[in-house]
Design a protein around this motif. Structure first.
Motif, mmCIF file in Angstrom:
data_model
loop_
_atom_site.group_PDB
_atom_site.id
_atom_site.type_symbol
_atom_site.label_atom_id
_atom_site.label_comp_id
_atom_site.label_asym_id
_atom_site.label_seq_id
_atom_site.Cartn_x
_atom_site.Cartn_y
_atom_site.Cartn_z
ATOM 1 N N ALA A 125 16.584 113.311 41.798
ATOM 2 C CA ALA A 125 15.315 113.732 41.197
ATOM 3 C C ALA A 125 15.540 114.865 40.197
ATOM 4 O O ALA A 125 14.942 114.887 39.121
ATOM 5 N N ALA A 126 16.417 115.791 40.543
ATOM 6 C CA ALA A 126 16.685 116.921 39.653
ATOM 7 C C ALA A 126 17.351 116.488 38.361
ATOM 8 O O ALA A 126 17.202 117.147 37.317
ATOM 9 N N ALA A 127 18.073 115.371 38.405
ATOM 10 C CA ALA A 127 18.783 114.878 37.218
ATOM 11 C C ALA A 127 17.972 113.873 36.409
ATOM 12 O O ALA A 127 18.442 113.397 35.369
ATOM 13 N N ALA A 128 16.762 113.531 36.862
ATOM 14 C CA ALA A 128 15.956 112.523 36.177
ATOM 15 C C ALA A 128 15.609 112.984 34.764
ATOM 16 O O ALA A 128 15.426 114.176 34.504
ATOM 17 N N VAL A 130 12.826 124.458 36.465
ATOM 18 C CA VAL A 130 13.524 124.704 37.723
ATOM 19 C C VAL A 130 14.826 123.916 37.751
ATOM 20 O O VAL A 130 14.825 122.703 37.526
ATOM 21 N N LYS A 131 15.946 124.597 38.005
ATOM 22 C CA LYS A 131 17.238 123.930 38.185
ATOM 23 C C LYS A 131 17.517 123.848 39.683
ATOM 24 O O LYS A 131 17.851 124.838 40.317
ATOM 25 N N LYS A 150 20.596 122.248 52.455
ATOM 26 C CA LYS A 150 20.390 123.487 51.712
ATOM 27 C C LYS A 150 19.920 123.133 50.305
ATOM 28 O O LYS A 150 20.587 122.384 49.592
ATOM 29 N N VAL A 151 18.774 123.668 49.927
ATOM 30 C CA VAL A 151 18.204 123.422 48.605
ATOM 31 C C VAL A 151 18.194 124.739 47.847
ATOM 32 O O VAL A 151 17.649 125.744 48.340
ATOM 33 N N GLY A 152 18.796 124.748 46.686
ATOM 34 C CA GLY A 152 18.897 125.969 45.908
ATOM 35 C C GLY A 152 18.266 125.844 44.541
ATOM 36 O O GLY A 152 18.056 124.742 44.019
ATOM 37 N N THR A 153 17.953 127.001 43.940
ATOM 38 C CA THR A 153 17.430 127.057 42.579
ATOM 39 C C THR A 153 18.182 128.158 41.834
ATOM 40 O O THR A 153 18.695 129.105 42.450
ATOM 41 N N ALA A 154 18.238 128.029 40.521
ATOM 42 C CA ALA A 154 19.005 128.980 39.722
ATOM 43 C C ALA A 154 18.444 130.397 39.844
ATOM 44 O O ALA A 154 19.186 131.372 39.840
ATOM 45 N N THR A 203 9.995 131.200 45.262
ATOM 46 C CA THR A 203 9.320 131.510 46.521
ATOM 47 C C THR A 203 8.377 130.409 46.979
ATOM 48 O O THR A 203 7.906 130.443 48.110
ATOM 49 N N VAL A 204 8.097 129.440 46.111
ATOM 50 C CA VAL A 204 7.182 128.354 46.499
ATOM 51 C C VAL A 204 7.925 127.029 46.648
ATOM 52 O O VAL A 204 7.311 125.968 46.584
ATOM 53 N N LEU A 205 9.230 127.080 46.860
ATOM 54 C CA LEU A 205 9.992 125.838 46.970
ATOM 55 C C LEU A 205 9.450 124.893 48.053
ATOM 56 O O LEU A 205 9.347 123.685 47.813
ATOM 57 N N PRO A 206 9.079 125.376 49.246
ATOM 58 C CA PRO A 206 8.510 124.440 50.230
ATOM 59 C C PRO A 206 7.252 123.738 49.715
ATOM 60 O O PRO A 206 7.027 122.561 50.015
ATOM 61 N N LEU A 207 6.431 124.435 48.925
ATOM 62 C CA LEU A 207 5.276 123.794 48.292
ATOM 63 C C LEU A 207 5.733 122.769 47.256
ATOM 64 O O LEU A 207 5.195 121.665 47.166
ATOM 65 N N ARG A 208 6.732 123.124 46.474
ATOM 66 C CA ARG A 208 7.226 122.229 45.428
ATOM 67 C C ARG A 208 7.720 120.918 46.034
ATOM 68 O O ARG A 208 7.523 119.832 45.478
ATOM 69 N N LEU A 209 8.356 121.011 47.194
ATOM 70 C CA LEU A 209 8.927 119.823 47.821
ATOM 71 C C LEU A 209 7.876 118.908 48.447
ATOM 72 O O LEU A 209 8.208 117.822 48.919
ATOM 73 N N THR A 210 6.613 119.319 48.434
ATOM 74 C CA THR A 210 5.543 118.418 48.888
ATOM 75 C C THR A 210 5.225 117.359 47.845
ATOM 76 O O THR A 210 4.563 116.365 48.160
ATOM 77 N N ASN A 211 5.669 117.571 46.617
ATOM 78 C CA ASN A 211 5.304 116.670 45.529
ATOM 79 C C ASN A 211 5.921 115.287 45.714
ATOM 80 O O ASN A 211 7.109 115.169 46.035
ATOM 81 N N PRO A 212 5.138 114.209 45.505
ATOM 82 C CA PRO A 212 5.683 112.852 45.652
ATOM 83 C C PRO A 212 6.872 112.557 44.744
ATOM 84 O O PRO A 212 7.663 111.650 45.031
#
Length: 501
Positions: free
Chosen positions: A126-129, A139-140, A152-156, A160-169
Motif C-alpha cells: 500500500a505504501a508503494a502504490a 507519510v512514508k 512494527k509500523v514506522g513513519t519517517a 501520533t494518529v497512526l492507529p487512526l490512519r490504519l483504519t482506512n480501507p
C-alpha cells in the motif's frame, strides 16, 4: 412543497466527535449464531460502481469496506476512536515514529493464516502504490514482521494518529496471493472480512458469500448480492418494489413516496462543495475565484436542492463535528472579486448522487448572473474521477465525507489541499497552507490538533480554492424485513455480521 420527512434517528446520542452514531435497525453484534433467517441473502443497491477494478488503493476500497470484504489492523468506532480489528493492541515507540501491533488469530478467506509477514507485505504494498492512497499523503510508511504475532509500523516522522490512519480501507490486509507483480491486487477470496467476494460482474454487480472462518463470528446472512445503480430514482424504485433490501444514498426527492418505515437518515461529516481549479484556466486568477464565491447563495442549495436534508456550509468541518464550531476563525487574505466579463467555465459533477446535478444547475444560474458563461458536464463518478484528478475542468461540484479517510481532520486536509495531496481536486499548492497543515500534523494533543486544523481550514478557505456549499445528512433505505443494517456516520460500513432479513 413536499410533506415533512419523518426524522427516524432524532435523539441519537451526541458524541464528542459526531452528532450521530452507529445505528442499526436490529442487532449488529457478532453473535456467531444462526437464526430462522440465517440462510437468507441480503440484496443491496449501491450508488457508486467500481471505478478502478476494485483496487484497494482508491475509492473502490470504500465499496469493499461497505460490503464487509476488507479490514485492517484497526477500525473506527462511533466516537472516531481507533479500536481493535486484526490487531488486538498496540503501543508507540520512538516518540510516535514507530508502533508495535499485536495480531489476533485470524485467517484469510483463502484459508491461510494472517501472519506478521503477510500483514507487513500488505502495508508495504500500500505504501508503494502509485498514486499513493490519500490516507498516506505526506507519510512514508514502513512495516516489518516482529516475532510470531507482532508487526512494527514506522513513519519517517512521528505520526501520533497512526492507529487512526490504519483504519482506512486503503490499508486493508490481503493474503500474499492477492498481489501481482504489476502492482495490482485481486480482492476475490483474499481478504479477511466477514463476507468473501466471490464473483465480480464488471462494474454492475458483485456476489459475496459468508466467510465461515471469520474471526468475529459467522454472519447471520449467508451472503450479499450487490447491484451498482447510479440512478438515484432507480435505487428508490428498487427498494419500493422490494427488488433490493437496502439502498444507499436515496434522493431527497424520492423520500416522500417511500414507506416512512424504510427511510433512515443520519448526520454525517459529508459536505457538498464547489472545487475551483487553481492551477490552470479561469480560476487560476484568485480574483475570479472570489467572484465565484460572492456569486453563490448556499441557502438556495440547502433549501431548494436538499429540501433541508442539509444546511448551509459553515466551513469544511460542519456542525456534525461538534468540536469545530467553537474553534472556527474567519478566513483572512482573500482576494477582491474581479469582473467575470463573460469568461467561459466548465463545471463538472456526477449523477450517482442525484442532488449534485441539481446543485450544479443552481450554481450555473448563480454564476451566470455574475457574468460567467457556464457549461455543465455531468457523468457517472466512475467515468469522471480520473479527469477530476487531472484538472480537466474549471470547477467541480463534489460530495466529500471529511472524516472518511482516518477520522482525523488533519489527514483529510493533507490529502485534499496540500501540494502533495493525492485527492487535491482544486490542484491547490500554497506554501502557507502546506505549512499550517504540517504544523497541525505535528500536534499530538487532540485539542491542539483540532485548533491547528481549524487554522489550516481558515487558510484554505482564504484561497477560495474550495467553496463549501452544504453539510449533509445521508438517507438510506432499509426494507422493513431487514434487521441489523448499519447506519455509519463515516460511511465505511453498510452490512455487518448481524445484518439479515
Amino acid at each position: 412543497m413536499r410533506s415533512p420527512r419523518l426524522r427516524l434517528i432524532a435523539g441519537l446520542l451526541l458524541t464528542p466527535l459526531l452528532s450521530g452514531c452507529f445505528s442499526s435497525s436490529g442487532d449488529n453484534s457478532s453473535s456467531g449464531s444462526s437464526d430462522s433467517d440465517g440462510d437468507g441473502r441480503v440484496r443491496v443497491a449501491l450508488a457508486f460502481p467500481p471505478a478502478e477494478n476494485y483496487s484497494p488503493y482508491g475509492q473502490d476500497a470504500v465499496a469493499l469496506s461497505r460490503l464487509g470484504v476488507v479490514e485492517g489492523l484497526t477500525r473506527l468506532d462511533a466516537n472516531g476512536t481507533a479500536v481493535p480489528a486484526l490487531a488486538t493492541s498496540w503501543s508507540s515507540e520512538q516518540g510516535g515514529r514507530s508502533w508495535l501491533f499485536t495480531l489476533r488469530d485470524a485467517k484469510f478467506q483463502d484459508g491461510t493464516d494472517v501472519t506478521p509477514k503477510a500483514v507487513a507485505t500488505a502495508l508495504t504494498r500500500a505504501a508503494a502504490a502509485d498514486p499513493a492512497p490519500a490516507v498516506l499523503s505526506g507519510v512514508k510508511l514502513t512495516a516489518e514482521a516482529v516475532g510470531d504475532d507482532q508487526v512494527k509500523v514506522g513513519t519517517a516522522t512521528a505520526d501520533t494518529v497512526l492507529p487512526l490512519r490504519l483504519t482506512n480501507p486503503n490499508l486493508a490486509v490481503f493474503s500474499p496471493k492477492a498481489y501481482a507483480q504489476n502492482g495490482k491486487v485481486d480482492p476475490v477470496g483474499t481478504a479477511t472480512g466477514p463476507f468473501e467476494l466471490t464473483k465480480i460482474t464488471g462494474d454492475t454487480a458483485a456476489t459475496l458469500d459468508r466467510f465461515d472462518d471469520y474471526w468475529g463470528g459467522r454472519t447471520q446472512a449467508s451472503g450479499v448480492d450487490a447491484k451498482y445503480v447510479s440512478d438515484g430514482t432507480a435505487r428508490a424504485n428498487a427498494l419500493r418494489t422490494e427488488d433490493v433490501d437496502i439502498a444507499e444514498a436515496l434522493p431527497v426527492a424520492q423520500v416522500a413516496s417511500l414507506d416512512q418505515d424504510t427511510v433512515h437518515e443520519i448526520n454525517t461529516a459529508r459536505n457538498t462543495s464547489l472545487y475551483l481549479n487553481t492551477r490552470k484556466g479561469v480560476f487560476k486568477d484568485a480574483g475570479l475565484r472570489a467572484a465565484a464565491r460572492e456569486a453563490i447563495d448556499t441557502s438556495a442549495v440547502a433549501k431548494g436542492v436538499y429540501e433541508n436534508y442539509a444546511e448551509p456550509a459553515q466551513g469544511l468541518f460542519g456542525p456534525a463535528l461538534t468540536w469545530a464550531s467553537g474553534k472556527r476563525t474567519e478566513p483572512a487574505g482573500r482576494a477582491k472579486p474581479a469582473d467575470a466579463k463573460g469568461k467561459s467555465i466548465t463545471v463538472a459533477t456526477y449523477n450517482d448522487r442525484p442532488e449534485l446535478a441539481e446543485a450544479a444547475q443552481v450554481l450555473q444560474q448563480q454564476l451566470e448572473e455574475a457574468d460567467f458563461t457556464v457549461k455543465l458536464d455531468v457523468r457517472a463518478y466512475a467515468r469522471l474521477e480520473s479527469d477530476l484528478l487531472a484538472g480537466k475542468f474549471d470547477a467541480a461540484v463534489v460530495s466529500r465525507n471529511m472524516m472518511l479517510d482516518t477520522g482525523d481532520p488533519v489527514t483529510v486536509l493533507a490529502g485534499d489541499y496540500t501540494c502533495a495531496g493525492s485527492y487535491n481536486l482544486s490542484l491547490l499548492c500554497d506554501k502557507g497552507v502546506d505549512k499550517l497543515v504540517a504544523d497541525a500534523q505535528a500536534e499530538s494533543d487532540p485539542a491542539k490538533r483540532q485548533d491547528a486544523a481549524m487554522k489550516a481550514e481558515a487558510a484554505i478557505l482564504g484561497t477560495d480554492a474550495v467553496i463549501p456549499l452544504v453539510h449533509l445528512k445521508v438517507v438510506t433505505g432499509v426494507g422493513t424485513s431487514v434487521k441489523g443494517a448499519v447506519l455509519d456516520p463515516y460511511e465505511r460500513e453498510f452490512v455487518g455480521t448481524g445484518t439479515r432479513r
